[in-house]
Design an enzyme around this catalytic site. Structure first.
Site, mmCIF file in Angstrom:
data_model
loop_
_atom_site.group_PDB
_atom_site.id
_atom_site.type_symbol
_atom_site.label_atom_id
_atom_site.label_comp_id
_atom_site.label_asym_id
_atom_site.label_seq_id
_atom_site.Cartn_x
_atom_site.Cartn_y
_atom_site.Cartn_z
ATOM 1 N N CYS A 6 -16.671 -13.708 11.208
ATOM 2 C CA CYS A 6 -16.121 -14.672 12.166
ATOM 3 C C CYS A 6 -14.819 -14.127 12.743
ATOM 4 C CB CYS A 6 -15.880 -16.019 11.493
ATOM 5 S SG CYS A 6 -15.219 -17.274 12.605
ATOM 6 N N VAL A 7 -14.829 -13.840 14.032
ATOM 7 C CA VAL A 7 -13.629 -13.293 14.666
ATOM 8 C C VAL A 7 -12.535 -14.355 14.787
ATOM 9 C CG1 VAL A 7 -14.880 -11.532 15.957
ATOM 10 C CG2 VAL A 7 -14.571 -13.809 16.970
#
Length: 342
Positions: A181-182
């Site tokens: 998850c950026v």
């Protein structure tokens, strides 16, 4: 066409390509992906080679390595929404005598969301090292379809435990890998999946709550002004009863920032709500995003079959233990000792 215009077109195309490639990631034969690659090759004859190399390095740095870009963007968007809510919506609603607890609810959700964000981003998701590799191998059985025994990670030089995957962002293998998850700048694995679920849930609730309060405020303004029973004169001098489209236009001209923010949080509520429902489905069925996507190649069945004539494999999720146990596994990941007791 001047160079600046050409540069802007190229950058816009690159950003569009990124969005499309994110949607099509892993689908090498996708028509959309082939179209993007073909268009990129055509533009490569027009755009200077040096600019292409710089763009590729920047995009690789932003979208294929761990960095804080999206964390900063996430904080900036959150600050903008809460700034507008605090300085305008909250003040107007307070004057209209909205209940104080309702107006404070977004701040309570924000406190919980920040806590979940910190825990999700700072918690070790389940990094597999040589010292804990033997323990992780014993936790989950190989299903023989998505996870095969004896597969070695070429980067980590270790056999991949079942339900693990090598993350190209973090350059390490993660136990019960879901995705990278950026927005939290971390992988989502066995040990922070619960924090990610709560982070997503509180984020969706924040957007929905702000959207509800803002909508209630605008409706209250319309009712107090008795605008729905009024009329307006168009450019041709004809009188018309007030319509929804005219009402929205009037509210936008009167409260432009509030209406713009409302549109943004409504869109955010729909997107986050859908993703939250998808994550709930994965939780109830004891799947990860990685497993769900990979299982689409084989189809789903209650039984794993191997037909000798066409050797068609049908995937069966052997990790699901019932709704209650699946939910419990998210909040209390199994260990080697727990598995031995079963």
């Amino acid at each position: 066409m001047d160079f600046l215009t050409l540069l802007l077109i190229y950058l816009c195309f690159v950003l569009t390509s990124i969005a499309l490639l994110c949607i099509c990631s892993g689908r090498k034969e996708s028509f959309l992906l082939r179209s993007v690659n073909s268009a990129t090759q055509v533009l490569s004859f027009v755009i200077p080679t040096q600019l292409q190399r710089v763009t590729q390095r920047v995009l690789h740095r932003l979208f294929h390595t761990r960095n804080c870009l999206f964390v900063v963007l996430h904080m900036a968007l959150q600050a903008a929404v809460y700034g507008e809510y605090t300085w305008e919506v909250f003040v107007y609603c307070w004057e209209l005598q909205f209940h104080l607890l309702l107006l404070l609810l977004p701040y309570l959700l924000l406190a919980g969301n920040v806590g979940c964000f910190i825990l999700c981003s700072r918690t070790n998701p389940g990094v597999i090292t040589k010292s804990n590799h033997a323990s992780f191998v014993k936790i989950y059985a190989y299903d023989g379809v998505l996870f095969q025994k004896g597969i070695v990670c070429p980067t980590c030089n270790m056999e991949k435990p079942a339900r693990s995957k090598h993350c190209s962002f973090c350059s390490m293998c993660i136990h019960r890998f879901d995705h990278h998850c950026v927005w939290v700048n971390n992988c989502i694995g066995a040990f922070n999946a619960k924090y990610f679920f709560l982070y997503l849930l509180t984020l969706s609730a924040m957007a929905a709550t702000i959207a509800t309060i803002t909508t209630a405020f605008l409706i209250q303004v319309v009712l107090l002004s008795d605008m729905m029973h009024g009329s307006y004169v168009d450019d041709q001098g004809q009188e018309h009863a007030v319509e929804i489209l005219f009402l929205i236009q009037h509210l936008f001209l009167t409260f432009p920032r509030i209406v713009f923010m409302l549109g943004f949080v409504i869109l955010l509520t729909l997107v986050l709500g859908a993703y939250c429902c998808f994550n709930l489905y994965l939780t109830l069925t004891n799947q990860t995003s990685n497993e769900w996507y990979k299982s689409r190649r084989y189809g789903c069945s209650h039984h794993t079959t191997l037909q000798p004539h066409d050797r068609q494999v049908v995937y069966d999720n052997i990790y699901s233990k019932g709704v209650w146990m699946n939910v419990k596994e998210i909040f209390k990941p199994p260990t080697v000792l727990e598995r031995k007791k079963k």
